[in-house]
Structure formats: structure tokens, C-alpha cells
Design an enzyme around this catalytic site. Sequence first.
Site, mmCIF file in Angstrom:
data_model
loop_
_atom_site.group_PDB
_atom_site.id
_atom_site.type_symbol
_atom_site.label_atom_id
_atom_site.label_comp_id
_atom_site.label_asym_id
_atom_site.label_seq_id
_atom_site.Cartn_x
_atom_site.Cartn_y
_atom_site.Cartn_z
ATOM 1 N N HIS A 195 -17.851 57.660 68.225
ATOM 2 C CA HIS A 195 -17.657 58.728 67.232
ATOM 3 C C HIS A 195 -16.237 59.315 67.318
ATOM 4 C CE1 HIS A 195 -19.979 61.943 64.728
ATOM 5 N NE2 HIS A 195 -18.742 61.802 64.297
ATOM 6 N N ARG A 229 -22.652 58.999 59.249
ATOM 7 C CA ARG A 229 -23.574 59.533 60.250
ATOM 8 C C ARG A 229 -24.573 58.440 60.620
ATOM 9 N NH1 ARG A 229 -20.483 62.889 61.193
ATOM 10 N NH2 ARG A 229 -20.686 65.159 61.167
ATOM 11 N N GLU A 249 -27.436 59.164 68.646
ATOM 12 C CA GLU A 249 -26.201 59.451 69.355
ATOM 13 C C GLU A 249 -26.407 60.488 70.466
ATOM 14 O OE1 GLU A 249 -23.125 59.418 66.295
ATOM 15 O OE2 GLU A 249 -22.052 60.865 67.536
#
Length: 328
Positions: free
Chosen positions: A293, A246, A275
Site C-alpha cells: 500500500h 482498495r 490488509e
Amino acid sequence: MSRLGEICDYRVGATQGELPREALLAGVCDADGLVCLLTDTIDREVIEAGSKLRVIANVAVGYNNIDVAAAHERGIFVTNTPGVLTEATADLTWALILAVTRRVVESDAFLRAGKFTGWDFDMLLGSGLTGKTLGVVGYGRIGRAVARRATGFGMAVIYCGRDDIAYRDDPQHNTLTVTRQAATGPLTQSARIDGLAARRVTFNQLLEHSDIISLHVPLAATTKHLINSAAFAKMKSSAYLINTARGPVIDEAALVRALQQGRIAGAALDVFEHEPAVTTPLLEMSNVILLPHIGSATRETRTAMAMLAVENAIDALTGRNPRNPVVP
Ligand code: NAP
Ligand code: GLV
């Protein structure tokens, strides 16, 4: 969707992109279950708006987008999709390791820019992997799958786990771990887990000894900004940092400084602190690889994730315990 339709009515919030907040709040108010994506923020407000909710089924293994405590307070199951995405994410991690160390993206751009005018002995030299050390931060499903692949590349593996991270500043914990398994020297049988010759080390040892550092911890209070300026200061200047966990596990501003100052050799990231925004200087660095991602993004894996999330929702809606409950 057709599987879900066998047991209940369903509404689809958004067919593409993020579901707007207002639509999410309005959509949960009469719903018994919610199947959501990692981009949906399921906080206390959403959970309270969903007064009939019995299950929140995340289509992801990470569940940092959900206020699990708030859900559990109201007796709502939270579920995730562990296991089915392990190999795809480990594969992508290795795609990043190979791409950043062998300058694959940079070389492709070099050729497309018409700069390949002939073979050159010193052209685009990268860094080899054989005999080097892979440091795995978070030795769970994906961390171990990444470690397994390292043996094929002739790499040594060191790792640290939850306690080594939680107590990283505690001298007593570090002394105990160092004594048990020094970071250098021959591997003992006790260091073999799942048939893998990997050595458990302290967090600081991992930073100091690794040539490749790969992050596989969930995002939690103890892992946010785990990789900060102090961590970069301990790394080898030849080290590469890989993140398919993450974004906020890395302090992205500190990463930019470390790269600008040559503190590390490069980075390859599938996830970002803010993000989908990417800290601007990273976009201009040729020793950095940036992916949107896509860790689990194979057709097979995304189908398996969707099916597993639906089965978890069905479990709860039909009065059974879900197969993948999140237990913090
Ligand atoms: P996992 O099997 O639960 O492994 C996580 C590891 O981190 C475990 O070793 C665990 O220790 C450790 N850990 C757990 N909580 C921690 C904490 N608070 N502090 C430090 N260490 C902690 O999970 P996984 O399936 O490997 O997935 C790992 C993460 O990868 C997910 O949470 C997700 O965020 C990320 N991910 C990203 C993508 C992508 O598309 N880029 C795809 C899949 C997953 P214990 O064994 O002691 O619990
Ligand atoms: C993807 O990022 C996941 O957590 O499944």
C-alpha cells in the site's frame, strides 16, 4: 504538527504503526478534532466517544475507514485529501503495469538467484503495451491521470464510471451505453474528455475488451467484490489486473482461483482485501506483484497530504467550512 500547534494543543496517538483501539477511544473523548490515518477505524463507537468532535480529518483521499453518516448525524465534518496524491498514485499504477507485463520483479529474482548464465532469445518474455487497450474502472482524478499516461505508451483507453458500475446488471442501461459508444470502432469527438481520447463503455465491455484493467473506484457497497468470479470469466486470458484502489474491490479468493486456472495472465496489487494480510497463494505466484500500500508514498506527496489534512482540521476548528469536506 507545528502548523497545528499554531492554533490548538494536540496529542499524538502513535508515532508508528496502528493506534490501539482503546487508546483511540480514550484519546477522542475530550478532543475537538481528530486527524487520522486510513488504518484507523473511525466507526460509530469512536464518533460517539468523541462527544466534542467538530472534525475528522483523514490523511487519505479514500474514507471508507470512517462512518461518514454517523459523523454527519452529529454535525461533525469529515474531510479527506483529494488531488495532492493523484500523480504519485498514477505513477505507481504505471510502475505496476510495466513491472507485471515485463516481469521486472521475476527477472530481478532470476538474476539474483544466479540463473542469468547468458542472454537468451526466449528468456523471460513479457507482454507489450503498444496498441493494446487499457480499461479504467472509475474515471475520477486518479483514473484519468492513469489514462493520460497511457497515451505515451500508445494504448487505447476505455473506461466506465459510477453509473456503469451501479447498473452493471441492468440490461436497459447497458443497451443505452452500448448504443451510444460501441467498444470498438473509431473514437468520436464526444468521447474526448479533458482532451483525452477515451471511450466510455459498459462494465461488461470493459472486462471483455481490456488488456490491462486498472481499478480506481472508492470502496463502497456497490464496489465491494466488483471484481468477482463472474468478472474474471469475462476477461481475456491474456489480461492483467491492477489494483491501487482498495483491496475489497476484488474478491481475493476469486482472484486466486482465476490465476490458478489461467483465467488471466497476471495481477499487480498495492492493496489487499484483508490488509495487511495477503491471501497466501498470491505470495507464491511469479505472475503477481504485491506492494505494501505505497500508492501515495513519496516524500512530497505524504507531506502535502499531512499539510492538507491539518489545514482541513484548522478550517473546521476556526469556524470555517473545511476546504475538502467529504460529501457522500
Ligand atoms: P475520485 O476522483 O473520487 O474518483 C473515483 C471515481 O470512482 C469517480 O469517477 C467516481 O465517479 C467513481 N465512483 C465514486 N463512487 C463510486 C461508487 N460508489 N461506485 C462506482 N464508482 C464510484 O477519487 P480518486 O482521487 O481518483 O481516488 C480513487 C480511490 O483510490 C480512492 O477512493 C482510494 O480508495 C484509492 N487510493 C489509493 C491509493 C493507494 O495508496 N493505493 C492512493 C490514493 C487513492 P463520480 O465521478 O461519478 O463520483
Ligand atoms: C490512500 O490509500 C488514500 O486513499 O489516500
